[in-house]
Design a protein around this motif. Sequence first.
Motif, PDB file in Angstrom:
ATOM      1  N   ILE A 248      22.457 -38.539  -1.088  1.00  0.00           N
ATOM      2  CA  ILE A 248      22.455 -38.179   0.143  1.00  0.00           C
ATOM      3  C   ILE A 248      23.840 -37.916   1.049  1.00  0.00           C
ATOM      4  O   ILE A 248      24.382 -37.101   1.802  1.00  0.00           O
ATOM      5  N   PHE A 249      24.098 -39.273   0.324  1.00  0.00           N
ATOM      6  CA  PHE A 249      25.927 -39.463   0.645  1.00  0.00           C
ATOM      7  C   PHE A 249      27.413 -38.760   0.228  1.00  0.00           C
ATOM      8  O   PHE A 249      28.034 -37.603   1.230  1.00  0.00           O
TER       9      PHE A 249
ATOM     10  N   GLN B  39      25.606 -35.213   3.121  1.00  0.00           N
ATOM     11  CA  GLN B  39      25.767 -34.444   4.534  1.00  0.00           C
ATOM     12  C   GLN B  39      27.041 -35.954   4.745  1.00  0.00           C
ATOM     13  O   GLN B  39      27.294 -35.235   6.180  1.00  0.00           O
ATOM     14  N   VAL B  40      27.709 -36.732   3.828  1.00  0.00           N
ATOM     15  CA  VAL B  40      29.271 -37.219   4.134  1.00  0.00           C
ATOM     16  C   VAL B  40      30.129 -36.538   3.483  1.00  0.00           C
ATOM     17  O   VAL B  40      31.018 -35.962   4.086  1.00  0.00           O
ATOM     18  N   ALA B  41      30.551 -36.695   2.547  1.00  0.00           N
ATOM     19  CA  ALA B  41      31.126 -35.796   1.269  1.00  0.00           C
ATOM     20  C   ALA B  41      31.153 -34.505   1.477  1.00  0.00           C
ATOM     21  O   ALA B  41      32.299 -33.339   1.379  1.00  0.00           O
TER      22      ALA B  41
ATOM     23  N   PHE C 137      30.579 -47.703   1.062  1.00  0.00           N
ATOM     24  CA  PHE C 137      29.818 -46.422   2.119  1.00  0.00           C
ATOM     25  C   PHE C 137      28.989 -45.575   1.288  1.00  0.00           C
ATOM     26  O   PHE C 137      28.820 -44.725   2.161  1.00  0.00           O
ATOM     27  N   GLY C 138      28.394 -45.935   0.495  1.00  0.00           N
ATOM     28  CA  GLY C 138      27.555 -45.373  -0.186  1.00  0.00           C
ATOM     29  C   GLY C 138      26.021 -45.402   0.935  1.00  0.00           C
ATOM     30  O   GLY C 138      25.559 -45.841   2.264  1.00  0.00           O
ATOM     31  N   SER C 139      25.362 -44.850   0.839  1.00  0.00           N
ATOM     32  CA  SER C 139      23.951 -44.744   1.643  1.00  0.00           C
ATOM     33  C   SER C 139      22.820 -45.105   2.065  1.00  0.00           C
ATOM     34  O   SER C 139      22.560 -46.228   0.627  1.00  0.00           O
TER      35      SER C 139
ATOM     36  N   ASN D 142      21.592 -44.936   7.013  1.00  0.00           N
ATOM     37  CA  ASN D 142      22.932 -44.294   6.636  1.00  0.00           C
ATOM     38  C   ASN D 142      22.926 -43.359   5.960  1.00  0.00           C
ATOM     39  O   ASN D 142      22.794 -43.990   4.855  1.00  0.00           O
ATOM     40  N   ALA D 143      23.754 -42.010   6.036  1.00  0.00           N
ATOM     41  CA  ALA D 143      23.617 -41.594   4.817  1.00  0.00           C
ATOM     42  C   ALA D 143      24.937 -41.913   4.310  1.00  0.00           C
ATOM     43  O   ALA D 143      25.408 -42.097   3.299  1.00  0.00           O
ATOM     44  N   THR D 144      25.798 -42.802   4.788  1.00  0.00           N
ATOM     45  CA  THR D 144      27.125 -43.724   4.679  1.00  0.00           C
ATOM     46  C   THR D 144      26.918 -44.946   5.877  1.00  0.00           C
ATOM     47  O   THR D 144      26.874 -45.436   6.535  1.00  0.00           O
TER      48      THR D 144
ATOM     49  N   PRO E  72      36.144 -31.198   0.884  1.00  0.00           N
ATOM     50  CA  PRO E  72      35.618 -30.638   0.111  1.00  0.00           C
ATOM     51  C   PRO E  72      35.765 -29.928  -1.079  1.00  0.00           C
ATOM     52  O   PRO E  72      36.443 -28.829  -0.353  1.00  0.00           O
TER      53      PRO E  72
END
Lengths: 140, 170
Positions: free
Chosen positions: A45-46, A49-51, B69-71, B74-76, B162
Amino acid sequence: MALSAKSLKVGDAHTARLVEDLKRTQIVQYAGASGDYNPLHTDEIFTTQVAGYPSVFAHGMLTMGMTGKMLTDYVGDARLTKYGVRFTSQVWPGDTLDATATLKAITEKDGAKIAEFDVKTVNQAGVEVLSGYAEARVDD
Amino acid sequence: MATKTFPVEASHILMFARSVGDDNRVYSDAEYAKGTEAGGILAPPTFAQASAQFDPDYGLRPKIGQPWFGSGKNATGITRAPGGGGGGGGGGGLHAEQHFEYHRPMRAGDVLTATTTPGKTWEKEGKRSGKLVFSESVTEYRDQKGELVITARGVGVRTERPVEQPAEKA
């Protein structure tokens, strides 16, 4: 079993399959053992969706560790004197990896024979994911 | 300069070897290992990286009572990733290179002192991820006699965005 310099020639290549269809669970296992809990490797998920990556991906050090098994199986235990790599492409769940050590030279240092290898790991599409070198003490 | 103590333990070596898919008994079977050239349980070649377990400030391990900072819900867990330590790159960073020099085999039972010093930093324009900022760190692992066991040099990279994937992954 260690290698012997007499039986080696420059250009000799040794290849081993490191993993077939890499599982997310193995990446989790590596996170736990190494202590590197970066969510990019275990938290879908992280990571999506975030990275902004398509999925979690393996630690570079997992690929280096698996490639290290190819080396130590080939040169013998406690024989490596140097091993270094660059991570050239990411490794994803589902990847199948093959690693190759190619003999570049045999030199002598402090009276011991040292074999110098180029090291390379590729995925199922032939894309290089790791590129580096290793040196190992070999018998005469 | 940061220093930490790294006790090299057989059970940790066993777990680490399993995680890299290495079933060599020199990493798991003390009786077998005794009869080999190594003379006892060895650490696999990249095991020094697992010294992160013993770094109290390591940035890529959740810490009790601190945001992560992982989910979760919430996603983070936090909006900005914390800076990570070590050669493995921090939150938002990636590991670019790793180099080991082995001065003698690392063995179960060694209690090593790891001293890390920051190295160079440099920048490069990347085709697949924008501006790249590289930073290097060098860690020396010494035994109880002060003798050098392993020198490790890691290069981490922070990317502007990324890393773009080849078409097959898009």
